[in-house]
Each structure stands twice: as structure tokens, then as C-alpha cells.
Motif scaffolding. Structure first.
Motif, short mmCIF file in Angstrom:
data_model
loop_
_atom_site.label_atom_id
_atom_site.label_comp_id
_atom_site.label_asym_id
_atom_site.label_seq_id
_atom_site.Cartn_x
_atom_site.Cartn_y
_atom_site.Cartn_z
N UNK A 42 -9.77 -27.86 90.39
CA UNK A 42 -9.19 -26.77 91.18
C UNK A 42 -8.21 -27.28 92.23
N UNK A 43 -8.26 -28.58 92.51
CA UNK A 43 -7.40 -29.14 93.56
C UNK A 43 -5.92 -28.90 93.27
N UNK A 44 -5.40 -29.25 92.09
CA UNK A 44 -3.96 -28.99 91.85
C UNK A 44 -3.64 -27.51 91.81
N UNK A 45 -4.60 -26.67 91.39
CA UNK A 45 -4.36 -25.22 91.37
C UNK A 45 -4.18 -24.70 92.79
N UNK A 46 -5.08 -25.13 93.70
CA UNK A 46 -4.94 -24.72 95.10
C UNK A 46 -3.68 -25.30 95.72
N UNK A 47 -3.36 -26.54 95.37
CA UNK A 47 -2.15 -27.18 95.90
C UNK A 47 -0.91 -26.39 95.51
N UNK A 48 -0.82 -26.01 94.24
CA UNK A 48 0.34 -25.26 93.76
C UNK A 48 0.39 -23.86 94.36
N UNK A 49 -0.76 -23.19 94.40
CA UNK A 49 -0.79 -21.81 94.87
C UNK A 49 -0.52 -21.68 96.36
N UNK A 50 -1.18 -22.52 97.17
CA UNK A 50 -1.03 -22.39 98.62
C UNK A 50 0.35 -22.87 99.09
N UNK A 51 0.84 -23.95 98.50
CA UNK A 51 2.15 -24.45 98.93
C UNK A 51 3.27 -23.51 98.53
N UNK A 52 3.08 -22.78 97.45
CA UNK A 52 4.12 -21.85 97.02
C UNK A 52 4.25 -20.67 97.98
N UNK A 53 3.19 -20.40 98.78
CA UNK A 53 3.24 -19.33 99.76
C UNK A 53 3.56 -19.84 101.16
N UNK A 54 3.69 -21.16 101.28
CA UNK A 54 3.88 -21.75 102.61
C UNK A 54 5.33 -22.17 102.86
N UNK A 55 6.24 -21.72 102.01
CA UNK A 55 7.65 -22.08 102.15
C UNK A 55 7.84 -23.59 102.20
N UNK A 56 7.10 -24.28 101.33
CA UNK A 56 7.20 -25.74 101.30
C UNK A 56 8.41 -26.16 100.47
N UNK A 57 8.81 -27.42 100.61
CA UNK A 57 9.91 -27.96 99.84
C UNK A 57 9.50 -28.08 98.37
N UNK A 58 10.46 -28.00 97.46
CA UNK A 58 10.12 -28.14 96.04
C UNK A 58 9.41 -29.47 95.77
N UNK A 59 8.47 -29.44 94.84
CA UNK A 59 7.68 -30.61 94.53
C UNK A 59 8.51 -31.63 93.76
N UNK A 60 8.56 -32.85 94.25
CA UNK A 60 9.30 -33.92 93.58
C UNK A 60 8.42 -34.53 92.49
N UNK A 61 9.06 -35.35 91.65
CA UNK A 61 8.28 -35.99 90.58
C UNK A 61 7.24 -36.93 91.16
N UNK A 63 5.64 -36.54 94.09
CA UNK A 63 4.54 -35.72 94.60
C UNK A 63 3.67 -35.20 93.46
N UNK A 64 4.33 -34.82 92.35
CA UNK A 64 3.56 -34.37 91.20
C UNK A 64 2.71 -35.48 90.61
N UNK A 65 3.26 -36.69 90.55
CA UNK A 65 2.49 -37.83 90.05
C UNK A 65 1.33 -38.15 90.97
N UNK A 66 1.58 -38.09 92.28
CA UNK A 66 0.51 -38.34 93.25
C UNK A 66 -0.59 -37.29 93.12
N UNK A 67 -0.20 -36.04 92.90
CA UNK A 67 -1.17 -34.96 92.76
C UNK A 67 -2.04 -35.17 91.53
N UNK A 68 -1.44 -35.54 90.41
CA UNK A 68 -2.21 -35.77 89.19
C UNK A 68 -3.14 -36.98 89.33
N UNK A 69 -2.64 -38.04 89.99
CA UNK A 69 -3.47 -39.24 90.18
C UNK A 69 -4.66 -38.93 91.08
#
Length: 226
Positions: A42-61, A63-69
């Protein structure tokens, strides 16, 4: 993907009730392992959902790799390494397969249900960010912490109390999902490593207790006086 967060947390709450009622040690370990692995997924799901509502910067490759790791690390530690360690400790210590409660089975289940309802009611009175209002992290976190405390305080065996500690930490982990935007990588990994070290130390203590007392019940510790 954020629509999967609340159903996942509901499953985590149901696993709380199962851990409160089961008397089989292996089933209890598997339930706690499933809960930990589920929260890791659920961690990446919450990361994607909450950051998308927080006006965060687009996820870089990166950050995505760090999230998956980080997700893989959490699932590996919570869902595989810790339960494997506990099962091995129970086997080497020749612990009986049944765990008992000092207050029976139905009372912890009833208290767990009451704690979950109170957590849902209390969460509605809190001032929350807009992206957190429609989700269940806060009530699920509070309910899981209280259920973990119930397991920790009601189980006679040392292994049952270790599992209660893990459930309690899972509740803290759920609350940490609300702070994804602010918590850096090292702190996130530190939480997982603290859990692993805590369980490792508890396992060592558990082995020593089980060698002195075959049932590995903490009730025997009252006899250890100076």
C-alpha cells in the motif's frame, strides 16, 4: 490506484481481528506477515495518491526507482524476513503451537471492535488535510495500534507479545503514510530497520526464556527475583 488504499486498510483491520482471536501460533505469525506485506504494497499507492493531491512536482525516474526499492524492502522485511525469523525461533525453542490469552478469546475481540469504532469516530473530529479526509489511514492506524497493545498485554507467551509489538508498529507505519511528503528516505528505512532490530532482540530474549521455561510464558518471569 488511490482507490485501492481504503480496501487494503480494511483488510489490514480484519487481520487485526484474526490475530486477536487465533490461538494457533503459526497462523498468528502468518496473519501478521500478511498484514506487513499488505502495508508494504500500500505504500506506493498512498505515495501516488497523496502526492497527486499535494501539488507535488512530477515524479522523476530516480524517485520512482527509490519508491519501488523501498516498497520491495518493506515487503521483504515485514512479509518474509521477520516471520521467517520468528518461525525459526519457535522451531528451535520447541515452542508449543498454541498461544493463550489471560482474558480469553472473546473479550480481546470485543475490545478490538470497540477500539476500531472509537478510532473511526475520533478520526472524524480531527482537522485533516483535504487529501486525507476521504481515506482511512488515521482510524486504521489508531485501531491497529490499540489492537497491537491488546495482543501485547493479553498474551501469556513471549512470542505472542512479540507479535503484538509488530502489530503495534504496523499501526505506526500506517500513520506514517500521512507523512509521505515530509519523511525522507533514511527515516523511512530507519523505521523498518528499527522494527527488524527490535524483533531480533526480542527473539534472542525469547530463546533464553524458552530454555529456562519450556512454555516460554512471561508469567514465569515473576519468579525471577533477586
Amino acid at each position: 490506484m488511490s482507490d485501492l488504499l481504503d480496501p487494503g486498510l480494511v483488510i489490514a483491520l480484519l487481520l487485526n481481528f484474526y490475530a486477536l482471536t487465533t490461538t494457533n501460533l503459526k497462523q498468528m505469525i502468518y496473519a501478521v506477515a500478511m498484514q506487513g506485506a499488505l502495508l508494504g504494497m500500500l505504500y506506493p499507492i498512498a505515495h501516488t495518491g497523496f502526492l497527486s493531491h499535494a501539488d507535488a512536482e512530477p515524479t522523476s525516474w530516480f524517485s520512482g526507482l527509490r519508491l519501488m526499492a523501498l516498497t520491495a524492502t518493506i515487503v521483504l522485511v515485514k512479509g518474509f524476513l521477520i516471520p521467517r525469523f520468528l518461525l525459526r525461533a519457535a522451531r528451535l525453542a520447541d515452542v508449543r503451537s498454541q498461544v493463550t490469552s489471560t482474558v480469553g478469546v472473546m473479550l480481546p475481540l470485543l475490545l478490538g471492535g470497540v477500539a476500531t469504532v472509537l478510532a473511526l469516530v475520533f478520526a472524524k473530529s480531527l482537522p485533516l488535510a483535504p487529501q486525507h479526509i476521504s481515506h482511512l489511514p488515521i482510524p486504521a492506524s489508531l485501531a491497529t495500534v490499540m489492537c497491537g497493545f491488546l495482543i501485547l498485554s493479553s498474551r501469556r507467551e513471549a512470542m505472542g507479545q512479540v507479535l503484538g509489538y509488530i502489530v503495534l508498529e504496523n499501526g505506526i507505519f500506517i500513520f506514517g503514510l500521512l507523512l509521505i511528503e515530509a519523511v525522507p528516505l533514511l527515516v523511512e528505512l530507519g523505521i523498518v530497520l528499527d522494527l527488524f532490530v527490535g524483533v531480533f532482540v526480542m527473539g534472542i530474549i525469547f530463546n533464553h526464556v524458552s530454555r529456562a521455561f519450556p512454555e516460554a510464558s512471561v508469567e514465569h518471569l515473576s519468579t525471577l527475583k533477586e
